[in-house]
Design a protein around this motif. Structure first.
Motif, PDB file in Angstrom:
ATOM      1  N   UNK A   1      37.785 -24.648  -5.885  1.00  0.00           N
ATOM      2  CA  UNK A   1      38.108 -25.349  -4.643  1.00  0.00           C
ATOM      3  C   UNK A   1      39.591 -25.698  -4.546  1.00  0.00           C
ATOM      4  N   UNK A   2      40.221 -25.937  -5.669  1.00  0.00           N
ATOM      5  CA  UNK A   2      41.649 -26.248  -5.655  1.00  0.00           C
ATOM      6  C   UNK A   2      42.453 -25.028  -5.182  1.00  0.00           C
TER       7      UNK A   2
ATOM      8  N   UNK B   1      46.108 -26.251  -3.696  1.00  0.00           N
ATOM      9  CA  UNK B   1      46.627 -27.534  -4.185  1.00  0.00           C
ATOM     10  C   UNK B   1      46.503 -27.619  -5.696  1.00  0.00           C
ATOM     11  N   UNK B   2      47.217 -28.556  -6.276  1.00  0.00           N
ATOM     12  CA  UNK B   2      47.194 -28.785  -7.721  1.00  0.00           C
ATOM     13  C   UNK B   2      45.918 -29.518  -8.128  1.00  0.00           C
ATOM     14  N   UNK B   3      45.561 -29.357  -9.398  1.00  0.00           N
ATOM     15  CA  UNK B   3      44.346 -29.996  -9.923  1.00  0.00           C
ATOM     16  C   UNK B   3      44.415 -31.518  -9.787  1.00  0.00           C
ATOM     17  N   UNK B   4      45.619 -32.072  -9.858  1.00  0.00           N
ATOM     18  CA  UNK B   4      45.787 -33.537  -9.760  1.00  0.00           C
ATOM     19  C   UNK B   4      46.207 -33.982  -8.362  1.00  0.00           C
ATOM     20  N   UNK B   5      45.936 -33.173  -7.356  1.00  0.00           N
ATOM     21  CA  UNK B   5      46.344 -33.494  -5.981  1.00  0.00           C
ATOM     22  C   UNK B   5      45.717 -34.795  -5.508  1.00  0.00           C
TER      23      UNK B   5
ATOM     24  N   UNK C   1      33.992 -31.446  -0.747  1.00  0.00           N
ATOM     25  CA  UNK C   1      33.724 -31.803  -2.145  1.00  0.00           C
ATOM     26  C   UNK C   1      34.869 -32.623  -2.731  1.00  0.00           C
ATOM     27  N   UNK C   2      36.106 -32.154  -2.531  1.00  0.00           N
ATOM     28  CA  UNK C   2      37.248 -32.795  -3.194  1.00  0.00           C
ATOM     29  C   UNK C   2      37.663 -34.116  -2.569  1.00  0.00           C
TER      30      UNK C   2
ATOM     31  N   UNK D   1      46.191 -32.826   3.968  1.00  0.00           N
ATOM     32  CA  UNK D   1      47.251 -32.001   4.551  1.00  0.00           C
ATOM     33  C   UNK D   1      46.917 -30.514   4.410  1.00  0.00           C
ATOM     34  N   UNK D   2      46.453 -30.136   3.218  1.00  0.00           N
ATOM     35  CA  UNK D   2      46.111 -28.732   2.972  1.00  0.00           C
ATOM     36  C   UNK D   2      44.948 -28.296   3.870  1.00  0.00           C
TER      37      UNK D   2
END
Length: 208
Positions: free
Chosen positions: A4-5, A10-14, A54-55, A21-22
């Motif tokens: 999903x990242x 996006x970064x794993x720690x986004x 999910x995120x 925004x993404x």
């Protein structure tokens, strides 16, 4: 397992703001209404929505991260990524004409075809080019092994076939055409010689 990242770029720690925004940017890019309902963009839009849902949820993201990290440990290969094949069924097309891409990679846990996005390690997909850049359209296949931090790339350049232009025959087809012409010429020569021989025989018979 789906990354999903990577879907959202996006970064794993986004942060949550990074995720929002993404999502806004990609949902506009892949929205079916802006892409004539193309199946490819419908699928990309669905994946972006799925990743966002999910995120952006803290609890679901925590559960996803645990499963994702476990899957990476078992799925990653220690061999460098390889592109075994990457091709299209035609390299000169008119705007809006269907094109089919074929690809096969190995030892890659992240595969993408630009400008479209994430794909399976191997497969095929049909799409249409709605805009060319100076009569050109570039396809790039990226195959990456994230554990080894190695990426291989292969490209295909598609050119626009203008209105009124026709596809030229392939070398093989041209060769067949030449062979047919040569055979026709040979047949005419044989027929001419046979006619001369018959006329000569008749002349000799009449004057014997």
């Amino acid at each position: 397992m789906k990354n999903y990242y990577y879907f959202l770029g996006i970064d794993y720690n986004a942060s949550d703001e990074d995720i929002k925004k993404a999502y806004r940017k990609l949902s506009m890019k892949y929205h079916p209404d802006k892409n004539e309902g193309d199946d490819f963009f419908v699928e990309r839009f669905r994946e972006v929505q799925e990743a966002y849902e999910v995120l952006i949820d803290a609890e679901r993201r925590k559960m996803y991260n645990a499963s994702f990290e476990s899957a990476l440990k078992t799925q990653r290969s220690t061999l460098p990524p390889e592109i075994q094949s990457f091709s299209v069924d035609k390299i000169r097309v008119k705007k809006g004409e269907p094109i089919t891409i074929y690809w096969k990679t190995t030892n890659a846990d992240v595969v993408k075809i630009m400008p479209f996005g994430l794909e399976k390690p191997s497969g095929e997909r049909t799409f249409k080019i709605t805009e060319f850049n100076d009569g050109k359209f570039q396809l790039l296949l990226h195959a990456q092994n994230t554990m080894l931090r190695k990426t291989v790339v292969k490209g295909i350049l598609i050119t626009e076939l203008k209105s009124g232009e026709v596809q030229h025959s392939t070398p093989e087809a041209q060769g067949k055409s030449t062979e047919s012409t040569n055979e026709s010429k040979m047949s005419l020569k044989v027929l001419l010689l046979a006619t001369i021989f018959i006329l000569l025989a008749m002349y000799l018979m009449l004057n014997s």
